[in-house]
Design an enzyme around this catalytic site. Structure first.
Site, mmCIF file in Angstrom:
data_model
loop_
_atom_site.group_PDB
_atom_site.id
_atom_site.type_symbol
_atom_site.label_atom_id
_atom_site.label_comp_id
_atom_site.label_asym_id
_atom_site.label_seq_id
_atom_site.Cartn_x
_atom_site.Cartn_y
_atom_site.Cartn_z
ATOM 1 N N GLY A 196 -32.561 -18.339 14.237
ATOM 2 C CA GLY A 196 -33.517 -18.892 13.104
ATOM 3 C C GLY A 196 -34.688 -18.061 13.304
ATOM 4 O O GLY A 196 -35.466 -18.269 14.311
ATOM 5 N N HIS A 197 -34.864 -17.193 12.443
ATOM 6 C CA HIS A 197 -35.958 -16.344 12.401
ATOM 7 C C HIS A 197 -36.910 -16.549 11.221
ATOM 8 O O HIS A 197 -36.572 -16.294 9.856
ATOM 9 C CB HIS A 197 -35.639 -14.894 12.596
ATOM 10 C CG HIS A 197 -34.870 -14.502 13.715
ATOM 11 N ND1 HIS A 197 -34.473 -13.176 13.763
ATOM 12 C CD2 HIS A 197 -34.597 -15.089 14.787
ATOM 13 C CE1 HIS A 197 -33.869 -13.082 15.049
ATOM 14 N NE2 HIS A 197 -33.983 -14.092 15.716
HETATM 15 P P1 GDP Z 1 -37.775 -16.245 16.325
HETATM 16 O O1 GDP Z 1 -36.306 -16.990 16.588
HETATM 17 O O2 GDP Z 1 -38.143 -15.556 17.779
HETATM 18 O O3 GDP Z 1 -37.774 -15.331 15.087
HETATM 19 O O4 GDP Z 1 -38.828 -17.279 16.299
HETATM 20 P P2 GDP Z 1 -39.039 -18.490 15.195
HETATM 21 O O5 GDP Z 1 -38.904 -18.266 13.741
HETATM 22 O O6 GDP Z 1 -37.560 -19.372 15.590
HETATM 23 O O7 GDP Z 1 -39.844 -19.484 15.758
HETATM 24 C C1 GDP Z 1 -41.371 -19.029 16.016
HETATM 25 C C2 GDP Z 1 -42.149 -20.015 14.853
HETATM 26 O O8 GDP Z 1 -43.643 -19.714 15.334
HETATM 27 C C3 GDP Z 1 -42.047 -19.729 13.408
HETATM 28 O O9 GDP Z 1 -42.242 -20.788 12.653
HETATM 29 C C4 GDP Z 1 -43.266 -18.713 13.122
HETATM 30 O O10 GDP Z 1 -43.493 -18.578 11.697
HETATM 31 C C5 GDP Z 1 -44.110 -19.065 13.949
HETATM 32 N N1 GDP Z 1 -45.277 -18.137 14.415
HETATM 33 C C6 GDP Z 1 -44.913 -16.955 14.872
HETATM 34 N N2 GDP Z 1 -45.990 -16.478 15.204
HETATM 35 C C7 GDP Z 1 -47.276 -17.447 15.296
HETATM 36 C C8 GDP Z 1 -48.393 -17.482 15.965
HETATM 37 O O11 GDP Z 1 -49.007 -16.358 16.365
HETATM 38 N N3 GDP Z 1 -49.073 -18.677 15.769
HETATM 39 C C9 GDP Z 1 -48.454 -19.621 15.282
HETATM 40 N N4 GDP Z 1 -49.345 -20.610 14.972
HETATM 41 N N5 GDP Z 1 -47.184 -19.485 14.659
HETATM 42 C C10 GDP Z 1 -46.536 -18.547 14.786
HETATM 43 P P1 IMO Z 2 -33.535 -17.214 17.994
HETATM 44 O O1 IMO Z 2 -32.754 -15.865 17.548
HETATM 45 C C1 IMO Z 2 -33.630 -20.734 20.737
HETATM 46 C C2 IMO Z 2 -29.934 -21.728 22.458
HETATM 47 C C3 IMO Z 2 -29.012 -23.111 22.175
HETATM 48 C C4 IMO Z 2 -28.353 -23.258 23.546
HETATM 49 C C5 IMO Z 2 -27.861 -22.054 23.887
HETATM 50 C C6 IMO Z 2 -26.414 -21.930 23.501
HETATM 51 O O2 IMO Z 2 -33.989 -18.004 16.782
HETATM 52 O O3 IMO Z 2 -34.489 -17.034 19.081
HETATM 53 P P2 IMO Z 2 -25.275 -21.405 21.169
HETATM 54 O O4 IMO Z 2 -25.341 -22.108 19.881
HETATM 55 O O5 IMO Z 2 -25.848 -20.142 21.284
HETATM 56 O O6 IMO Z 2 -23.998 -21.351 21.844
HETATM 57 O O7 IMO Z 2 -26.416 -22.239 22.036
HETATM 58 O O8 IMO Z 2 -28.648 -21.145 23.331
HETATM 59 N N1 IMO Z 2 -29.947 -20.760 21.358
HETATM 60 C C7 IMO Z 2 -31.314 -20.589 20.860
HETATM 61 N N2 IMO Z 2 -32.675 -21.190 21.373
HETATM 62 N N3 IMO Z 2 -33.446 -19.633 19.929
HETATM 63 C C8 IMO Z 2 -32.335 -19.088 19.264
HETATM 64 O O9 IMO Z 2 -32.117 -18.054 18.667
HETATM 65 C C9 IMO Z 2 -31.257 -19.472 19.950
HETATM 66 N N4 IMO Z 2 -29.586 -19.384 19.899
HETATM 67 C C10 IMO Z 2 -29.216 -20.068 20.533
HETATM 68 O O10 IMO Z 2 -30.187 -24.147 22.159
HETATM 69 O O11 IMO Z 2 -29.492 -23.574 24.448
HETATM 70 MG MG MG Z 3 -35.804 -18.844 16.196
#
Ligand code: GDP
Ligand code: IMO
Ligand code: MG
Length: 406
Positions: free
Chosen positions: A42-43
């Site tokens: 989830g990005h």
């Molecule tokens: P990813 O899976 O590595 O792409 O990260 P996620 O999107 O799952 O989680 C990162 C969260 O932090 C998202 O809700 C971003 O919008 C937020 N985020 C990213 N950089 C920053 C930052 O520098 N400060 C804050 N407060 N939020 C951030």
């Molecule tokens: P992004 O790309 C954080 C974790 C799950 C669980 C383990 C295995 O957003 O960083 P799965 O469904 O892949 O078999 O789960 O990996 N996990 C993540 N944790 N960010 C993710 O993706 C993840 N994708 C899987 O929570 O511990």
């Molecule tokens: Mg994520």
């Protein structure tokens, strides 16, 4: 000379801010390619004030880049369809004919496998493990199979295995899946090589993080695919020797979703503070993320094993206002101190005691100022320990809340 390609990947247990990092640097690229994971990723991207959540589509499509979903991705067509609805118009996208499909029964199988386990992984429940498992067992269905004559025979084999594993078979809606995927099906390997020859700039966008890597993460509390440099070649057919910058993303602290050892984990008021300030709830499942201090032992390992040369440091704003910030610089176990190698199995990692050093807190950076001196000392400590340069600092979710260091 051929133009090189770069990689953005997570240095921790995922959710480091890879989506934000990719969105921020993607104006420098023509092509953004995913090579691992599926809709467990989830990005979140906050682009020009609007929030997008990408699970399978590469984050750079917002800048008009060509998106590639490589052979190493496991694909859920219906969740792709949903993701597409948040975009204005159809993005330029190629989906590898070799990518494996997540069949509806795989989600049930994911739950079933968790129920058999004593130490549950805490998966995202998206059927990711079964999809990679069926692939390795050679019972998988690939995107290209949807358009082949022997599809029904292949589906029937998959059905037999699903039922043998004690799970109900749920029929995929093949006609619907074909209609979603047909406009995008192609060859990732070939497209990437042609782009390279044409001098196009390519960026790979990993899902998850080094510590969730199937082989080099904290097994068995990991995902089912290779999550960093190791995954590019198998996940897209692109030769790893053509990689240039290996850009690791880390938060200024650590989070983890799901189970498994977490040496720098915090609880109580400090954990609640960071979780609230950082909105640490999963993009994919909404689960509260576990939080802890930045762990330099684990980070050094992640940099070493991936070849990381540049760091994108995120969420420094979340810790601003604290008088002191903790950094785990070593582990202690059975009277011994470990700060060089992250060489622990799950049982041993659960038993280590973190050694915490303290640095003075900082004020969050602003667009026009340079970082506070306390933040600079925190960054120096990271750079000196892990041997990679912090090239970007992120101090908010928005694309404009980012600073490039010289
Ligand atoms: P990813 O899976 O590595 O792409 O990260 P996620 O999107 O799952 O989680 C990162 C969260 O932090 C998202 O809700 C971003 O919008 C937020 N985020 C990213 N950089 C920053 C930052 O520098 N400060 C804050 N407060 N939020 C951030
Ligand atoms: P992004 O790309 C954080 C974790 C799950 C669980 C383990 C295995 O957003 O960083 P799965 O469904 O892949 O078999 O789960 O990996 N996990 C993540 N944790 N960010 C993710 O993706 C993840 N994708 C899987 O929570 O511990
Ligand atoms: Mg994520």
């Amino acid at each position: 000379m051929l133009v090189s390609a770069d990689l953005v990947f997570g240095l921790q247990w995922g959710d480091e801010g890879k989506g934000k990092a990719v969105d921020y640097i993607s104006p420098n690229y023509d092509v953004i390619a995913r090579f691992n994971g599926g809709d467990n990723a989830g990005h979140t991207v906050v682009h020009q004030g609007q929030t997008y959540k990408f699970h399978q589509i590469p984050s750079g499509v917002l800048h008009g880049c060509l998106g590639i979903i490589g052979s190493g991705v496991v694909l859920n067509p219906e969740s792709l369809e949903q993701e597409l609805t948040q975009l204005n118009g159809t993005p330029k996208l190629i989906i590898s004919k070799r990518a494996h499909l997540i069949l509806p029964s795989y989600k049930l199988l994911d739950q079933h496998l968790e129920s058999l386990k004593n130490g549950k992984v805490g998966t995202t429940g998206r059927g990711i493990g079964p999809a990679y498992g069926f692939k390795a067992l050679r019972f998988g269905i690939r995107v290209g199979d949807l358009f082949e004559e022997d599809l029904l025979t292949k589906l029937n084999d998959a059905k037999k295995l699903v039922e043998n594993l004690g799970v109900e078979w749920q029929e995929p809606d093949i006609e619907h899946w074909r209609s979603i995927l047909e406009p995008f099906v192609g060859d990732d390997y070939r497209t990437l090589h042609e782009c390279l020859l044409e001098g196009k700039h390519i960026l790979f966008e990993a899902a998850q993080g080094v510590l969730l890597d199937l082989d080099f993460g904290t097994y068995p509390f990991v995902t089912s695919s290779p999550t960093f440099t190791d995954g590019i070649h198998v996940g897209s057919g692109f030769n790893g020797k053509d990689l240039d910058d290996i850009i690791g993303v880390t938060k200024a602290y650590t989070t983890r979703v799901g189970n498994g050892a977490f040496p720098s984990e915090l609880d109580g008021e400090m954990a609640d503070f960071i979780r609230k300030q950082g909105a640490e709830f999963g993009t994919t499942t909404g689960r509260p993320r576990r939080v802890g201090w930045l762990d330099l032992v684990a980070l050094k390992y992640a940099c070493k094993i991936s070849g990381c040369n540049k760091i994108f440091l995120t969420k420094v704003d979340v810790l601003s206002g604290l008088s002191d910030v903790g950094l785990v610089t070593a582990y202690e176990s059975n009277g011994k101190r470990y700060d060089e190698w992250f060489d622990f199995d799950e049982t041993a990692l659960k038993q280590v005691r973190p050694v915490v050093e303290w640095v003075s807190g900082w004020d969050s950076p602003t667009h026009d100022g340079s970082p506070d001196k306390n933040l600079i000392s925190f960054m120096d400590k990271i750079e000196n320990t892990v041997g990679a340069k912090i090239q970007w600092i992120s101090f908010g979710p928005g694309d404009e809340e980012t600073m490039r260091m010289i």
